[in-house]
Design an enzyme around this catalytic site. Structure first.
Site, PDB file in Angstrom:
ATOM      1  N   HIS A 156       0.823  -1.222   0.000  1.00  0.00           N
ATOM      2  CA  HIS A 156       0.000   0.000   0.000  1.00  0.00           C
ATOM      3  C   HIS A 156       0.855   1.270   0.000  1.00  0.00           C
ATOM      4  O   HIS A 156       0.349   2.351  -0.275  1.00  0.00           O
ATOM      5  CB  HIS A 156      -0.914   0.012   1.230  1.00  0.00           C
ATOM      6  CG  HIS A 156      -1.992  -1.043   1.177  1.00  0.00           C
ATOM      7  ND1 HIS A 156      -3.317  -0.732   1.026  1.00  0.00           N
ATOM      8  CD2 HIS A 156      -1.939  -2.393   1.217  1.00  0.00           C
ATOM      9  CE1 HIS A 156      -4.034  -1.842   1.004  1.00  0.00           C
ATOM     10  NE2 HIS A 156      -3.216  -2.874   1.122  1.00  0.00           N
ATOM     11  N   ASP A 364       3.686   9.559  -0.773  1.00  0.00           N
ATOM     12  CA  ASP A 364       2.496   8.831  -0.344  1.00  0.00           C
ATOM     13  C   ASP A 364       2.250   7.697  -1.331  1.00  0.00           C
ATOM     14  O   ASP A 364       2.384   7.901  -2.543  1.00  0.00           O
ATOM     15  CB  ASP A 364       1.287   9.792  -0.345  1.00  0.00           C
ATOM     16  CG  ASP A 364       0.236   9.406   0.693  1.00  0.00           C
ATOM     17  OD1 ASP A 364       0.158   8.214   1.022  1.00  0.00           O
ATOM     18  OD2 ASP A 364      -0.504  10.298   1.151  1.00  0.00           O
TER      19      ASP A 364
HETATM   20  O1  F6P Z   1      -1.046   3.621   4.501  1.00  0.00           O
HETATM   21  C1  F6P Z   1      -0.608   2.504   5.165  1.00  0.00           C
HETATM   22  C2  F6P Z   1      -1.455   2.142   6.371  1.00  0.00           C
HETATM   23  O2  F6P Z   1      -0.936   0.989   6.981  1.00  0.00           O
HETATM   24  C3  F6P Z   1      -2.908   1.919   6.009  1.00  0.00           C
HETATM   25  O3  F6P Z   1      -3.133   0.654   5.495  1.00  0.00           O
HETATM   26  C4  F6P Z   1      -3.566   2.185   7.328  1.00  0.00           C
HETATM   27  O4  F6P Z   1      -4.913   2.531   7.194  1.00  0.00           O
HETATM   28  C5  F6P Z   1      -2.766   3.332   7.868  1.00  0.00           C
HETATM   29  O5  F6P Z   1      -1.479   3.175   7.318  1.00  0.00           O
HETATM   30  C6  F6P Z   1      -2.787   3.422   9.385  1.00  0.00           C
HETATM   31  O6  F6P Z   1      -1.879   2.555   9.908  1.00  0.00           O
HETATM   32  P1  F6P Z   1      -1.865   1.931  11.346  1.00  0.00           P
HETATM   33  O7  F6P Z   1      -2.338   0.526  11.208  1.00  0.00           O
HETATM   34  O8  F6P Z   1      -0.430   2.010  11.745  1.00  0.00           O
HETATM   35  O9  F6P Z   1      -2.756   2.716  12.247  1.00  0.00           O
END
Ligand code: F6P
Length: 454
Positions: A156, A364
């Site tokens: 992602h 990003d």
């Molecule tokens: O953008 C990467 C990501 O892991 C997303 O999949 C997720 O919504 C966001 O960051 C928040 O991450 P965390 O699980 O660390 O709260």
């Protein structure tokens, strides 16, 4: 399509409520849930709470398989290796990544735990779909445990250039882990190319930017930009409740004022500081207009246990105070800042209210906020200011693109966005909306699942 799908992601798509569970809103779950609900399947992940690992259970038609993370795992695997080493490294090392073996070994151990749960959930003929930077070793581990199933991996976040990946002491292990999959997918072409170059450089072997050899197997590389449930955003934006909330917010903020909006997790990659500095510059250049515009910034708390996140919060809040101190009046503060999350309807009301949406990350993977804003503009009004370093900039070409390293340039574009001729504003927004209507998250999920299957 008949295969069951086993999703493996750091988090389950659930959160605990007083009397059970509720599905947490999110693009990934809304896209994958219909496939799993129709054909069966499981989701392997963490509940978000230390030591919380009830036995597998079914919620919303999906078998949920919680993986236990102890407090030490959260410190070393999640806050440490995932978010103190890999996250900054993969985002152009804009904060110095820390490399510690006492973070790396728990990363390996937790990845093995996820792989074991997945191996147990998988039936013959199922597909495993592993997600994101926290679990890059899972494809390789799973391949050894279950050589009979097809495995896909989707990253992602960005995959960095080879010169940056080179710093990682465990670069070979991560590359080999990913090449355990049959398909490795990235948000953008750049990510795919970076990965291919890195694998050829550090592992040798044969391949191109579309495939790589891994022993007697061939691994397919693809780019598949993730998206949103566009129709859901559009229909919520058109709902009566949201309309009423927009009118109320307009009254509160002043009906004639233009609204600039930023919505982000409070993360140093997002460039919240840049856009505030650019707004400050704009107000210094056009003092007479300070009363005509208001900047709303929503900062959603995130990874507060990591020092760089706490430091960024202090910086952002200091900037907000400084701008309001310099340009505010008793009857009007130019920046409204909120540290917290919004419920989905409130968020969409903010999107609808915004004349200009400001998305300025230094790097990003995609940035779904940009796509959400576009999806909620039924009248084709509004301007999107978008960093050229967001994955979304590859698709949203009619946005007003900015270089977030150039604060003066961002201020110029912000000014332009606030004064776009109506014809240009409509034409740009119409083209942007068409893009997110055609490429929604369901199309993304289908293309990934099809690729994993074949
Ligand atoms: O953008 C990467 C990501 O892991 C997303 O999949 C997720 O919504 C966001 O960051 C928040 O991450 P965390 O699980 O660390 O709260």
């Amino acid at each position: 399509m008949t295969n069951r799908i086993v999703v493996v992601a750091n988090r389950l798509p659930l959160r605990r409520t007083e009397d059970g569970w509720e599905t947490s809103p999110g693009g990934l779950v809304s896209a994958v849930a219909p496939f799993i609900q129709e054909q069966g399947g499981s989701w392997v992940g963490w509940t978000g709470v230390p030591d919380d690992a009830p036995p597998p259970f079914v919620h919303d038609g999906i078998e949920q398989r919680p993986v236990r993370l102890t407090q030490a795992d959260i410190d070393d695997f999640y806050l440490g290796c995932s978010n103190g080493t890999i996250w900054p490294l993969y985002h152009d090392a804009i904060r110095p990544p820390e490399f510690h073996r006492h973070w790396w070994y728990p990363y390996v151990a937790v990845n093995r735990r996820f792989a074991e749960q997945a191996a147990e959930a998988l039936r013959p003929g199922d597909l495993a779909w592993v997600h994101d930077y926290q679990l890059q070793l899972v494809p390789g581990m799973l391949r050894r445990m279950r050589p009979d199933v097809r495995i896909g991996f989707f990253l992602h976040i960005p995959f960095p250039p080879v010169e940056i990946l080179a710093r990682l002491p465990w670069r070979r292990e991560l590359l080999e882990g990913l090449l355990g999959a049959d398909v490795v997918a990235f948000q953008t072409r750049l990510g795919r190319h970076n990965f291919s170059r890195a694998a050829l450089r550090f592992l040798g072997g044969e391949g191109t930017t579309r495939w790589l050899g891994a022993g007697d197997r061939t691994v397919r590389l693809m780019s598949a930009p993730i998206s949103i449930d566009t129709r859901r955003y559009a229909s919520l934006a058109a709902s009566h409740g949201v309309g009423e909330r927009v009118a109320a917010l307009r009254d509160e903020l002043g009906t004639d004022r233009k609204v600039v909006l930023g919505v982000d997790r409070l993360d140093y990659t997002k460039g919240i500081d840049v856009r505030l500095r650019a707004f400050d510059t704009l107000l210094q250049r056009h003092r007479e207009q300070a009363d005509d515009v208001v900047f709303l910034q929503v900062a959603v708390p995130s990874r507060e246990g990591v020092g760089d996140y706490a430091a960024m919060r202090e910086e952002v809040e200091g900037l907000v105070g400084r701008i309001n101190g310099s340009h505010g009046e008793l009857h009007h503060m130019p920046v409204h800042y909120r540290y917290g999350s919004l419920d989905p309807e409130e968020l969409i009301a903010y999107y609808r209210l915004a004349d200009v949406m400001c998305v300025t990350p230094f790097r990003d993977g995609m940035n779904l906020v940009a796509k959400e804003y576009v999806a909620t503009r039924p009248g084709n009004s509004g301007a999107l200011v978008l960093s050229e370093f967001a994955g979304a900039a590859q698709e949203l070409r009619q946005a007003l693109l900015v270089n977030p390293y150039d604060v003066d340039g961002v201020a110029d574009v912000l000014w332009r966005a606030l004064h776009l001729p109506p014809g240009e504003e409509r034409a740009r927004m119409q083209a942007l909306r068409r893009q997110v209507q055609r490429h929604d998250v369901f199309r993304w999920a289908l293309s990934c699942i099809e690729a994993i299957r074949h």
